[in-house]
Design a protein around this motif. Structure first.
Motif, mmCIF file in Angstrom:
data_model
loop_
_atom_site.group_PDB
_atom_site.id
_atom_site.type_symbol
_atom_site.label_atom_id
_atom_site.label_comp_id
_atom_site.label_asym_id
_atom_site.label_seq_id
_atom_site.Cartn_x
_atom_site.Cartn_y
_atom_site.Cartn_z
ATOM 1 N N LEU A 662 0.840 -1.194 0.000
ATOM 2 C CA LEU A 662 0.000 0.000 0.000
ATOM 3 C C LEU A 662 0.876 1.245 0.000
ATOM 4 O O LEU A 662 1.990 1.244 0.540
ATOM 5 C CB LEU A 662 -0.897 0.013 1.242
ATOM 6 N N TRP A 663 0.343 2.296 -0.615
ATOM 7 C CA TRP A 663 0.995 3.605 -0.557
ATOM 8 C C TRP A 663 -0.014 4.610 0.010
ATOM 9 O O TRP A 663 -1.167 4.643 -0.416
ATOM 10 C CB TRP A 663 1.438 4.074 -1.942
ATOM 11 N N ALA A 664 0.453 5.406 0.942
ATOM 12 C CA ALA A 664 -0.371 6.488 1.506
ATOM 13 C C ALA A 664 0.384 7.795 1.331
ATOM 14 O O ALA A 664 1.614 7.807 1.220
ATOM 15 C CB ALA A 664 -0.665 6.232 2.976
ATOM 16 N N ILE A 665 -0.363 8.901 1.320
ATOM 17 C CA ILE A 665 0.281 10.208 1.160
ATOM 18 C C ILE A 665 -0.247 11.148 2.227
ATOM 19 O O ILE A 665 -1.442 11.167 2.547
ATOM 20 C CB ILE A 665 0.050 10.787 -0.249
ATOM 21 N N SER A 666 0.657 11.904 2.818
ATOM 22 C CA SER A 666 0.292 12.811 3.908
ATOM 23 C C SER A 666 0.169 14.237 3.393
ATOM 24 O O SER A 666 0.567 14.546 2.264
ATOM 25 C CB SER A 666 1.346 12.738 5.014
ATOM 26 N N SER A 667 -0.334 15.088 4.261
ATOM 27 C CA SER A 667 -0.505 16.486 3.866
ATOM 28 C C SER A 667 0.824 17.193 3.725
ATOM 29 O O SER A 667 0.895 18.269 3.128
ATOM 30 C CB SER A 667 -1.383 17.205 4.898
ATOM 31 N N ASN A 668 1.899 16.647 4.272
ATOM 32 C CA ASN A 668 3.203 17.304 4.134
ATOM 33 C C ASN A 668 4.003 16.755 2.958
ATOM 34 O O ASN A 668 5.230 16.825 2.956
ATOM 35 C CB ASN A 668 4.000 17.178 5.433
ATOM 36 N N ALA A 669 3.315 16.158 1.964
ATOM 37 C CA ALA A 669 3.941 15.719 0.706
ATOM 38 C C ALA A 669 4.943 14.598 0.928
ATOM 39 O O ALA A 669 6.050 14.619 0.397
ATOM 40 C CB ALA A 669 4.617 16.893 -0.005
ATOM 41 N N THR A 670 4.537 13.599 1.712
ATOM 42 C CA THR A 670 5.390 12.441 1.934
ATOM 43 C C THR A 670 4.619 11.176 1.574
ATOM 44 O O THR A 670 3.452 11.019 1.946
ATOM 45 C CB THR A 670 5.842 12.356 3.401
ATOM 46 N N LEU A 671 5.293 10.284 0.825
ATOM 47 C CA LEU A 671 4.717 8.977 0.495
ATOM 48 C C LEU A 671 5.184 7.962 1.530
ATOM 49 O O LEU A 671 6.356 7.953 1.932
ATOM 50 C CB LEU A 671 5.171 8.512 -0.899
ATOM 51 N N TYR A 672 4.248 7.068 1.924
ATOM 52 C CA TYR A 672 4.575 6.007 2.860
ATOM 53 C C TYR A 672 4.236 4.672 2.210
ATOM 54 O O TYR A 672 3.115 4.471 1.719
ATOM 55 C CB TYR A 672 3.782 6.150 4.159
ATOM 56 N N GLU A 673 5.226 3.763 2.191
ATOM 57 C CA GLU A 673 4.980 2.402 1.739
ATOM 58 C C GLU A 673 4.567 1.581 2.954
ATOM 59 O O GLU A 673 5.303 1.526 3.944
ATOM 60 C CB GLU A 673 6.228 1.802 1.084
ATOM 61 N N ILE A 674 3.381 0.923 2.868
ATOM 62 C CA ILE A 674 2.773 0.294 4.041
ATOM 63 C C ILE A 674 2.530 -1.171 3.760
ATOM 64 O O ILE A 674 2.050 -1.548 2.686
ATOM 65 C CB ILE A 674 1.452 1.006 4.397
ATOM 66 N N ASP A 675 2.838 -1.995 4.758
ATOM 67 C CA ASP A 675 2.546 -3.423 4.682
ATOM 68 C C ASP A 675 1.041 -3.617 4.847
ATOM 69 O O ASP A 675 0.454 -3.184 5.861
ATOM 70 C CB ASP A 675 3.310 -4.158 5.784
ATOM 71 N N LYS A 676 0.414 -4.288 3.887
ATOM 72 C CA LYS A 676 -1.045 -4.415 3.918
ATOM 73 C C LYS A 676 -1.521 -5.348 5.037
ATOM 74 O O LYS A 676 -2.699 -5.319 5.397
ATOM 75 C CB LYS A 676 -1.569 -4.903 2.576
ATOM 76 N N ASN A 677 -0.648 -6.169 5.558
ATOM 77 C CA ASN A 677 -1.050 -7.144 6.576
ATOM 78 C C ASN A 677 -0.867 -6.635 8.002
ATOM 79 O O ASN A 677 -1.523 -7.114 8.925
ATOM 80 C CB ASN A 677 -0.261 -8.439 6.416
ATOM 81 N N THR A 678 0.038 -5.644 8.176
ATOM 82 C CA THR A 678 0.320 -5.163 9.539
ATOM 83 C C THR A 678 0.097 -3.673 9.700
ATOM 84 O O THR A 678 -0.042 -3.194 10.828
ATOM 85 C CB THR A 678 1.770 -5.478 9.915
ATOM 86 N N GLY A 679 0.131 -2.933 8.620
ATOM 87 C CA GLY A 679 0.034 -1.486 8.701
ATOM 88 C C GLY A 679 1.356 -0.810 8.967
ATOM 89 O O GLY A 679 1.434 0.421 9.020
ATOM 90 N N SER A 680 2.418 -1.573 9.128
ATOM 91 C CA SER A 680 3.716 -0.980 9.425
ATOM 92 C C SER A 680 4.264 -0.272 8.205
ATOM 93 O O SER A 680 3.993 -0.639 7.061
ATOM 94 C CB SER A 680 4.695 -2.058 9.890
ATOM 95 N N THR A 681 5.056 0.757 8.428
ATOM 96 C CA THR A 681 5.649 1.550 7.356
ATOM 97 C C THR A 681 6.936 0.878 6.895
ATOM 98 O O THR A 681 7.841 0.616 7.694
ATOM 99 C CB THR A 681 5.947 2.977 7.835
ATOM 100 N N LEU A 682 7.011 0.631 5.597
ATOM 101 C CA LEU A 682 8.171 -0.067 5.019
ATOM 102 C C LEU A 682 9.211 0.899 4.487
ATOM 103 O O LEU A 682 10.406 0.625 4.547
ATOM 104 C CB LEU A 682 7.711 -1.001 3.899
ATOM 105 N N SER A 683 8.785 2.013 3.953
ATOM 106 C CA SER A 683 9.721 3.019 3.454
ATOM 107 C C SER A 683 9.012 4.350 3.373
ATOM 108 O O SER A 683 7.769 4.422 3.389
ATOM 109 C CB SER A 683 10.266 2.635 2.068
ATOM 110 N N THR A 684 9.813 5.407 3.281
ATOM 111 C CA THR A 684 9.281 6.766 3.174
ATOM 112 C C THR A 684 9.926 7.436 1.983
ATOM 113 O O THR A 684 11.150 7.382 1.823
ATOM 114 C CB THR A 684 9.580 7.578 4.444
#
Length: 960
Positions: A662-684
């Motif tokens: 999963l990829w999420a994006i924040s209001s401060n223009a940062t992409l987060y790579e997220i594990d779909k099974n745990t929700g943990s952040t894999l990379s920024t």
């Protein structure tokens, strides 16, 4: 034998090309810097070509004539071009070793050069140059270009430059593949103008054969081959005065041996004594364009009849002709390009019915010449880039079939994902049950069986599809001019796609099949933008519901949205999952998420869903809330399952199916790579630009590459007989001690006794069997019966010695029928026991045929004994005509005389009679008068047949 394989890759848009669509002819460079690029539709006219290498006034008139150019056979990009003197690379610069190639350096040659790919190489090309007719210094020379030299721009190989080939004085130069598919024929004029001929030089992987194949022609004028390599046309015969051409000549061309034969004259006179000398065939070979100095005609060649061909002439009208005609050449686009004066015209639809030929348009002024680059042919399968699945498609070179009733064909199509068409062709026989299956049976014709082979081809059409590389994230910025843009998850780089003019979209989704980006506005409703064209389409206006997030399910074609019904400001509202009708904008409630938000606009603070993402593998939605929880959502009933905490303040969510992340994006223009099974952040991944207000994020998968391929391969089928042994008919041998059996030219001999020699020698009666293989590997067996017979015939006689005049019986035994020789003095010629009365010692031969049919002979000698008595000599005779006739003459009587001589004298010794024939008697006269009565003396000599001799003298008395 593999003939051709090609893979045409289609990405969304399908492009079709005919059999002449290999791209080596897509770049023309000619004239004074003229260029045509056939990679564009319509063709374009680049500038910058360096032609020519010599300038007026050295060139006759104001035009350069011949040139040649070649493009990459796969891409159509320019490789190099030449005027026969210099060769320039794709950057319009002379190759470092590319000058003084041997062509015309003072005047100009009509066909100055032709480029021929080196057989067996993908990087080397021959340049054949020919000097101008007026100078005729060098004839034909050739050089070899290696495109791997000079950093891939190409150069002439050292030591392979300006090699003399043939000292002729003409300006014809063209090339065509040979029949074997492993070389070309380079075609020019013969060297002797007094005996016009066409010279064909074979060019193979081993090099250029300097000894030409010469074919006599009627006139050493201009010429052209058709695109099938079967017909050659050149200027025709002169009238008896030598001033007017009577038409043009069509010949047969044999690509197997380079011979030009079987001329037929097409009787056609051009008004004003014009000469047809500029020729070009249409691609199918059905029509011929022939131009004189001021006229252009098209002829229909399909009848093959000279009168009919001449009658089919259709003149092509050229308006406002400014000068004499020049060269003609078909372009890769199928149109005819024709030089008139200093201009080049394009004649469209050249193989249409005469009434629909055209339009005829002049090209821009900067496109000018007197001739056009010659067509470059390729050998079948020559350096065509192969990609799967065609690369693994191979029928093999040869299939040998033993016994020719039917041929079982088999094509391995396991490498083809989807086969859309299949067709076996070639041969005159029958495909059972049809030619459109992979493994038909082929029934050859009697003629093919007699010929011993048939060539068959298989074409397979199919499609393949695969996802490309490098999907992108699509984000929507609500406040920064409502921009839609790509974000690379690799480095955060941004590419703007579209400004949607302030539609204030909150929830978005991307339909990849149609490249459509959907958006829902809090106030303006549902709309869409075609990302390819930029066209925006409003679908519906306004919603009662407040929408916070959206996602398009590209597997099932469903647009999902999360929203709430209006509630008093500040009161928590339960979010619902909707499906959105993208045609009408209607919302359908799937179920309550039981997640509450305190906001009614833009994003759901608290535990409200701000972003949605669809997982096609698990068929679930993922939702991310403002306070940083990750949920799994059942798409059927909206049931939510908390996966765990993740990043807070995220305004969009996307799912990359290729990485299952999963990829999420924040209001401060940062992409987060997220594990779909745990929700943990894999990379920024920080984005390279800041945003005004991100309201959504979705994933655009790579485009689906659809490969539509056509694979063609050929198969040489050897129709070998399995009935090739023939030891001969059963044989009976009469009085023959041994017999030789042999079947030369075979292999794997095996006789009935286990011997393995090619020759077998029977000596006894019996059956003899041979099993052997022919050179095709087929096995046959044959048997022969051999009977040895001792045959004889015997002839006897008793006695075997007889007296002259006696008879003896000859007795033969051992035969069924008889024949005797010599035939004289036998009582019977075909009986077993004839009687013989030989007049002399004789050897009789009997020839018999026995009960086996044997012809046999025997002989017997019959000795004949002869007993000679003393001759009888009378002492008196009376030639008076009154007494016994015997007494009328004086005769010697004997039947044993072999040699005889009688002399009679009177009493004075005078010779009055002489005879050497015992049957000749003295009649008592001398010199016609009666001799006087009296006594006469005689001398007698006799040699008898038993060898004895008699010499006797005596007297005879004559009385009257």
């Amino acid at each position: 034998m593999k003939v051709i394989k090609h893979l045409i890759i289609f990405i969304i848009i399908v492009n079709c090309h005919d059999s002449f669509a290999q791209f080596q002819n897509n770049q023309w460079r000619f004239g004074f810097g003229s260029s045509i690029d056939f990679n564009t539709t319509p063709p374009s006219f680049p500038t910058g070509a360096a032609l020519p290498s010599i300038l007026p006034p050295l060139i006759t008139g104001t035009q350069i004539e011949g040139s040649a150019s070649v493009a990459d056979k796969n891409s159509g990009e320019l490789l190099f071009y030449t005027d026969g003197v210099t060769v320039w690379n794709a950057q319009d610069e002379p190759m470092p070793n590319g000058s003084n190639l041997g062509g015309s350096d003072v005047l100009s040659s009509y066909m100055a050069a032709v480029i021929v790919p080196l057989p067996g190489s993908c990087d080397k090309y021959y340049i054949f140059c020919i000097d101008d007719y007026e100078e005729g210094n060098y004839g034909i020379t050739y050089s070899l270009v290696d495109m791997t030299l000079d950093g891939g721009l190409g150069d002439v190989i050292a030591g392979q430059k300006t090699i003399p080939l043939y000292d002729n004085e003409s300006e014809i130069l063209m090339a065509y593949p040979n029949n074997a598919g492993d070389g070309y024929w380079l075609i020019s004029n013969g060297a002797d103008p007094a005996n016009p001929s066409i010279a064909a030089f074979e060019v193979t992987e081993q090099g250029v054969n300097p000894i030409p194949v010469l074919s006599p022609v009627n006139f050493n004028g201009s010429g052209r081959l058709n695109y099938q390599g079967t017909k050659f046309v050149c200027t025709g015969e002169l009238d008896p005065t030598g001033s007017t051409f009577l038409g043009f000549q069509l010949y047969d061309f044999n690509t197997a041996n380079g011979q030009i034969t079987s001329p037929i004259n097409i009787p056609f006179s051009v008004p004003g004594g014009d000469v047809l000398q500029y020729f070009e065939f249409t691609f199918d070979g059905n029509f011929l364009y022939a131009g004189g100095n001021f006229s252009l005609y098209r002829f229909d060649l399909t009848s093959g009849n000279p009168t009919t061909i001449a009658a089919s002439a259709t003149q092509i009208p050229i308006d406002n002709q400014t000068g004499p005609n020049g060269g003609a050449q078909l372009g890769p686009d199928g149109n005819l390009y024709y030089v008139i004066g200093s201009s080049v015209y394009r004649i469209e639809n050249p193989d249409n019915p005469a009434a629909s030929i055209g339009p005829i348009n002049v090209l821009p002024d900067e496109v000018n010449s007197t001739s056009l680059p010659p067509w470059i042919h390729l050998l079948p399968g020559d350096c065509i880039t192969l990609e799967e699945p065609c690369a693994s498609f191979d029928l093999g070179d040869t299939l040998t079939v033993c016994g020719t009733d039917t041929v079982q064909l088999q094509a391995d199509l396991s490498s083809f994902p989807i086969v859309t068409g299949l067709s076996w062709t070639g041969g005159s026989g029958t495909f059972i049950p049809s030619n459109t299956i992979a493994a038909p049976r082929y029934v050859p014709t009697a003629a093919e069986r007699a010929q011993g082979f048939v060539n068959l081809s298989l074409q397979v059409d199919g499609t393949n599809s695969s996802a490309g590389q490098g999907g992108k994230l699509i984000a929507y910025d609500h406040l920064s001019e409502d921009l839609i843009f790509y974000i690379s998850p690799l480095d955060g780089s941004i590419d703007t796609i579209q400004d949607n003019a302030g539609d204030d979209w909150i929830a978005t989704g991307f339909e990849s099949a149609t490249s459509t980006f959907y958006g829902i506005s809090a106030f303006l409703g549902l709309g869409s933008i075609d990302i390819q064209s930029g066209v925006e389409t409003p679908i519906t206006f306004g919603y009662q519901e407040n929408i916070f997030a959206g996602e398009f399910d590209n597997t099932n074609g469903i647009f999902y949205a999360v929203g709430v019904l209006p509630s008093p400001l500040g009161d928590p509202a339960n979010q619902q999952l909707y499906s959105v009708n993208t045609s009408t904008g209607a919302l359908t409630v799937i179920g309550n998420l039981n997640l509450f938000t305190n906001s009614v606009l833009y994003y759901g603070d608290g535990d409200g869903i701000n972003g949605l993402a669809y997982d096609p593998q698990d068929n679930v939605l993922y939702g991310i809330s403002y306070n940083g929880n990750l949920y799994r959502i059942n798409v059927s009933n909206a049931t939510t399952t908390l996966i765990g905490p993740t990043q807070s303040d995220c305004r969009g969510l996307a799912f990359d199916a290729s990485t299952q992340k999963l990829w999420a994006i924040s209001s401060n223009a940062t992409l987060y790579e997220i594990d779909k099974n745990t929700g943990s952040t894999l990379s920024t991944v920080p984005c390279q630009e800041e945003f005004g207000f991100i309201t959504s994020l979705t994933y655009a998968p790579p485009a689906i590459e659809i490969q539509e391929f056509t694979c063609t391969d050929s198969l040489h089928v050897v129709l070998s007989s399995n009935n090739f042994l023939n030891l001969g008919n059963d044989t009976l041998l009469c009085n023959t001690p041994e017999f030789t059996l042999s079947q030369p030219g075979l292999t794997n001999y095996l006789w009935q006794d286990g011997s393995e020699d090619a020759i077998f020698t029977p000596t006894t009666t019996g059956l003899f069997t041979l099993q052997a293989s022919n050179l095709d590997g087929c096995v046959d067996t044959d048997t022969i019966s051999i009977q040895f017979v001792n045959a004889s015939v015997t002839v006897t006689a008793s006695p075997s010695s007889i007296l002259l005049g006696d008879t003896v019986q000859l007795i033969a035994t051992g035969g069924e029928s008889y024949s005797w020789n010599p035939e004289d003095e036998l009582s019977c010629l075909s009986c077993a026991s004839p009687f013989a009365t030989p007049s002399e010692t004789t050897t009789y031969i009997v020839t018999a045929i026995d009960s086996f049919g044997c012809l046999i002979t025997d002989t017997i000698r019959i000795e004949v004994d002869i007993l000679c008595k003393e001759p009888f000599i009378p002492t008196i005779f009376s030639p008076n005509g009154k007494g016994n006739q015997v007494n009328e003459t004086f005769c010697i009587f004997s039947d044993c005389v072999e040699q005889f001589k009688l002399l009679i004298h009177n009493r004075w010794g005078e010779e009055i009679f002489e005879s050497e024939d015992i049957s000749q008697c003295w009649d008592g006269t001398f010199k016609g008068s009666e001799a006087a009565t009296g006594t006469y003396a005689y001398n007698l000599f006799i040699r008898q047949i038993d060898g004895s001799q008699i010499n006797k003298t005596g007297t005879i008395t004559l009385v009257r």
